[in-house]
Design a protein around this motif. Structure first.
Motif, PDB file in Angstrom:
ATOM      1  N   LYS A  71      23.229  48.335  70.858  1.00 45.23           N
ATOM      2  CA  LYS A  71      23.473  49.392  71.372  1.00 45.23           C
ATOM      3  C   LYS A  71      22.423  50.605  71.328  1.00 45.23           C
ATOM      4  O   LYS A  71      21.099  51.296  72.088  1.00 45.23           O
ATOM      5  N   TYR A  72      21.928  51.338  69.596  1.00 51.40           N
ATOM      6  CA  TYR A  72      21.066  51.854  70.044  1.00 51.40           C
ATOM      7  C   TYR A  72      18.960  51.287  70.100  1.00 51.40           C
ATOM      8  O   TYR A  72      18.669  51.958  70.019  1.00 51.40           O
ATOM      9  N   PHE A  73      19.226  50.466  69.792  1.00 56.88           N
ATOM     10  CA  PHE A  73      18.089  49.407  69.448  1.00 56.88           C
ATOM     11  C   PHE A  73      17.893  49.185  70.958  1.00 56.88           C
ATOM     12  O   PHE A  73      16.647  48.744  71.056  1.00 56.88           O
ATOM     13  N   LYS A  74      18.971  48.474  71.746  1.00 53.93           N
ATOM     14  CA  LYS A  74      18.209  48.028  72.659  1.00 53.93           C
ATOM     15  C   LYS A  74      18.074  49.280  73.593  1.00 53.93           C
ATOM     16  O   LYS A  74      17.819  48.866  75.137  1.00 53.93           O
ATOM     17  N   SER A  75      18.781  50.512  73.759  1.00 52.06           N
ATOM     18  CA  SER A  75      18.140  52.145  74.331  1.00 52.06           C
ATOM     19  C   SER A  75      16.564  52.366  74.697  1.00 52.06           C
ATOM     20  O   SER A  75      15.817  52.159  73.477  1.00 52.06           O
ATOM     21  N   THR A  76      16.858  53.286  75.915  1.00 55.41           N
ATOM     22  CA  THR A  76      15.637  53.541  76.026  1.00 55.41           C
ATOM     23  C   THR A  76      15.014  54.226  75.009  1.00 55.41           C
ATOM     24  O   THR A  76      14.009  54.741  74.624  1.00 55.41           O
ATOM     25  N   ALA A  77      16.330  55.349  74.464  1.00 59.37           N
ATOM     26  CA  ALA A  77      15.592  55.996  73.764  1.00 59.37           C
ATOM     27  C   ALA A  77      15.256  56.240  72.714  1.00 59.37           C
ATOM     28  O   ALA A  77      13.925  56.653  71.907  1.00 59.37           O
ATOM     29  N   PHE A  78      15.113  54.893  72.220  1.00 52.54           N
ATOM     30  CA  PHE A  78      15.511  54.135  71.089  1.00 52.54           C
ATOM     31  C   PHE A  78      13.413  53.805  71.166  1.00 52.54           C
ATOM     32  O   PHE A  78      13.104  54.328  70.357  1.00 52.54           O
ATOM     33  N   ARG A  79      13.383  53.705  72.129  1.00 52.57           N
ATOM     34  CA  ARG A  79      12.162  53.037  72.501  1.00 52.57           C
ATOM     35  C   ARG A  79      10.932  53.513  72.814  1.00 52.57           C
ATOM     36  O   ARG A  79      10.077  53.457  71.980  1.00 52.57           O
ATOM     37  N   GLU A  80      11.313  54.994  73.504  1.00 51.98           N
ATOM     38  CA  GLU A  80      10.896  56.478  73.910  1.00 51.98           C
ATOM     39  C   GLU A  80      10.587  56.495  72.665  1.00 51.98           C
ATOM     40  O   GLU A  80       9.195  57.837  72.127  1.00 51.98           O
ATOM     41  N   ASP A  81      11.414  56.575  71.507  1.00 50.75           N
ATOM     42  CA  ASP A  81      11.299  57.799  70.134  1.00 50.75           C
ATOM     43  C   ASP A  81      10.501  56.763  69.050  1.00 50.75           C
ATOM     44  O   ASP A  81       9.373  57.354  68.466  1.00 50.75           O
ATOM     45  N   ILE A  82      10.353  55.068  68.929  1.00 56.00           N
ATOM     46  CA  ILE A  82       9.516  54.783  67.870  1.00 56.00           C
ATOM     47  C   ILE A  82       8.449  54.633  68.904  1.00 56.00           C
ATOM     48  O   ILE A  82       7.482  54.952  68.245  1.00 56.00           O
ATOM     49  N   LEU A  83       7.948  54.822  70.492  1.00 53.90           N
ATOM     50  CA  LEU A  83       6.540  54.822  70.311  1.00 53.90           C
ATOM     51  C   LEU A  83       6.262  55.871  70.614  1.00 53.90           C
ATOM     52  O   LEU A  83       4.573  56.479  70.355  1.00 53.90           O
ATOM     53  N   PHE A  84       6.819  57.117  70.711  1.00 52.37           N
ATOM     54  CA  PHE A  84       6.409  58.587  70.521  1.00 52.37           C
ATOM     55  C   PHE A  84       5.897  58.857  69.120  1.00 52.37           C
ATOM     56  O   PHE A  84       4.886  58.968  68.686  1.00 52.37           O
ATOM     57  N   ARG A  85       6.589  57.664  67.772  1.00 47.67           N
ATOM     58  CA  ARG A  85       6.015  58.395  66.837  1.00 47.67           C
ATOM     59  C   ARG A  85       4.143  57.477  66.888  1.00 47.67           C
ATOM     60  O   ARG A  85       3.653  58.222  65.737  1.00 47.67           O
ATOM     61  N   LEU A  86       3.971  56.843  67.442  1.00 51.10           N
ATOM     62  CA  LEU A  86       3.352  55.762  66.584  1.00 51.10           C
ATOM     63  C   LEU A  86       1.919  56.516  68.087  1.00 51.10           C
ATOM     64  O   LEU A  86       0.910  55.660  68.126  1.00 51.10           O
ATOM     65  N   GLY A  87       2.192  57.378  68.663  1.00 50.01           N
ATOM     66  CA  GLY A  87       1.092  57.390  70.076  1.00 50.01           C
ATOM     67  C   GLY A  87       1.159  56.925  70.638  1.00 50.01           C
ATOM     68  O   GLY A  87       0.081  56.566  71.173  1.00 50.01           O
ATOM     69  N   ILE A  88       2.250  56.154  70.966  1.00 51.01           N
ATOM     70  CA  ILE A  88       1.797  55.130  72.088  1.00 51.01           C
ATOM     71  C   ILE A  88       2.460  55.890  73.352  1.00 51.01           C
ATOM     72  O   ILE A  88       4.136  55.847  73.045  1.00 51.01           O
ATOM     73  N   PRO A  89       2.451  55.495  74.643  1.00 48.21           N
ATOM     74  CA  PRO A  89       3.348  55.865  75.985  1.00 48.21           C
ATOM     75  C   PRO A  89       4.279  55.137  76.193  1.00 48.21           C
ATOM     76  O   PRO A  89       3.772  53.963  76.024  1.00 48.21           O
ATOM     77  N   LEU A  90       5.759  54.926  77.197  1.00 43.90           N
ATOM     78  CA  LEU A  90       6.350  53.847  76.925  1.00 43.90           C
ATOM     79  C   LEU A  90       5.515  53.164  78.238  1.00 43.90           C
ATOM     80  O   LEU A  90       6.273  53.986  79.201  1.00 43.90           O
ATOM     81  N   PRO A  91       4.965  52.225  78.463  1.00 41.33           N
ATOM     82  CA  PRO A  91       5.136  51.115  79.632  1.00 41.33           C
ATOM     83  C   PRO A  91       6.287  51.118  80.838  1.00 41.33           C
ATOM     84  O   PRO A  91       7.422  51.358  79.934  1.00 41.33           O
ATOM     85  N   GLU A  92       6.037  50.712  82.021  1.00 38.82           N
ATOM     86  CA  GLU A  92       7.120  51.477  82.627  1.00 38.82           C
ATOM     87  C   GLU A  92       8.107  49.894  82.605  1.00 38.82           C
ATOM     88  O   GLU A  92       9.664  49.742  82.948  1.00 38.82           O
ATOM     89  N   GLU A  93       7.399  48.918  82.274  1.00 37.71           N
ATOM     90  CA  GLU A  93       8.476  47.793  82.228  1.00 37.71           C
ATOM     91  C   GLU A  93       8.540  47.433  80.226  1.00 37.71           C
ATOM     92  O   GLU A  93       7.408  46.851  79.443  1.00 37.71           O
ATOM     93  N   CYS A  94       9.529  47.843  79.804  1.00 42.83           N
ATOM     94  CA  CYS A  94       9.161  47.416  78.377  1.00 42.83           C
ATOM     95  C   CYS A  94      10.543  47.114  77.854  1.00 42.83           C
ATOM     96  O   CYS A  94      12.395  48.322  78.580  1.00 42.83           O
TER      97      CYS A  94
END
Length: 143
Positions: A71-94
């Motif tokens: 559930k954590y790895f599939k969550s929007t929160a995880f995607r937002e966090d990992i991409l934030f750490r990489l300096g990449i904005p979260l795409p609409e379709e992610c």
């Protein structure tokens, strides 16, 4: 630490609490339920939404600690966090995938390859005994 040779990659030491890690490590799914993935570019075992789905979901239902990780790895929160750490904005379709994979000690491999254009990041969480070396080998490209 993030480096860029041959592509950006990094490592997060102690990503998981030791107790959580041990619960996950000691309840790894039985590899007899995995699907053999053999092709010219890889030889690995996989248990995922795409390969062995019934056993995959059965396993997740039976192990609350793995269900929570899923559930954590599939969550929007995880995607937002990992991409934030990489300096990449979260795409609409992610979306994200979560799979169990294993490579046999004798003959298991994944050849160097390019991922699909839509893949942004891969996270590898090694599951080994504390005494065993863990990680992913990254080799410099040849001409």
């Amino acid at each position: 630490m993030i480096t860029k040779v041959p592509f950006p990659h990094g490592m997060i030491p102690e990503f998981l609490n030791r107790d959580v890690y041990e619960k996950l490590r000691t309840t790894w799914p039985d590899e007899k339920d995995f699907i053999q993935m053999s092709a010219g570019s890889y030889n690995k075992l996989s248990l995922s939404e795409r390969f062995g789905a019934p056993k995959y979901y059965e396993f997740l239902s039976a192990y609350p600690q793995w269900k929570a990780a899923y559930k954590y790895f599939k969550s929007t929160a995880f995607r937002e966090d990992i991409l934030f750490r990489l300096g990449i904005p979260l795409p609409e379709e992610c979306t994200s995938r979560f799979e169990f994979s294993s490579m046999p000690a004798q003959g298991g491999f994944i050849r160097p390859h390019r991922d699909i254009k839509t893949k942004i990041v891969t996270v590898v969480l090694p599951m080994t005994d504390v005494e065993e070396p863990a990680g992913t080998d990254i080799y410099l490209p040849k001409q």
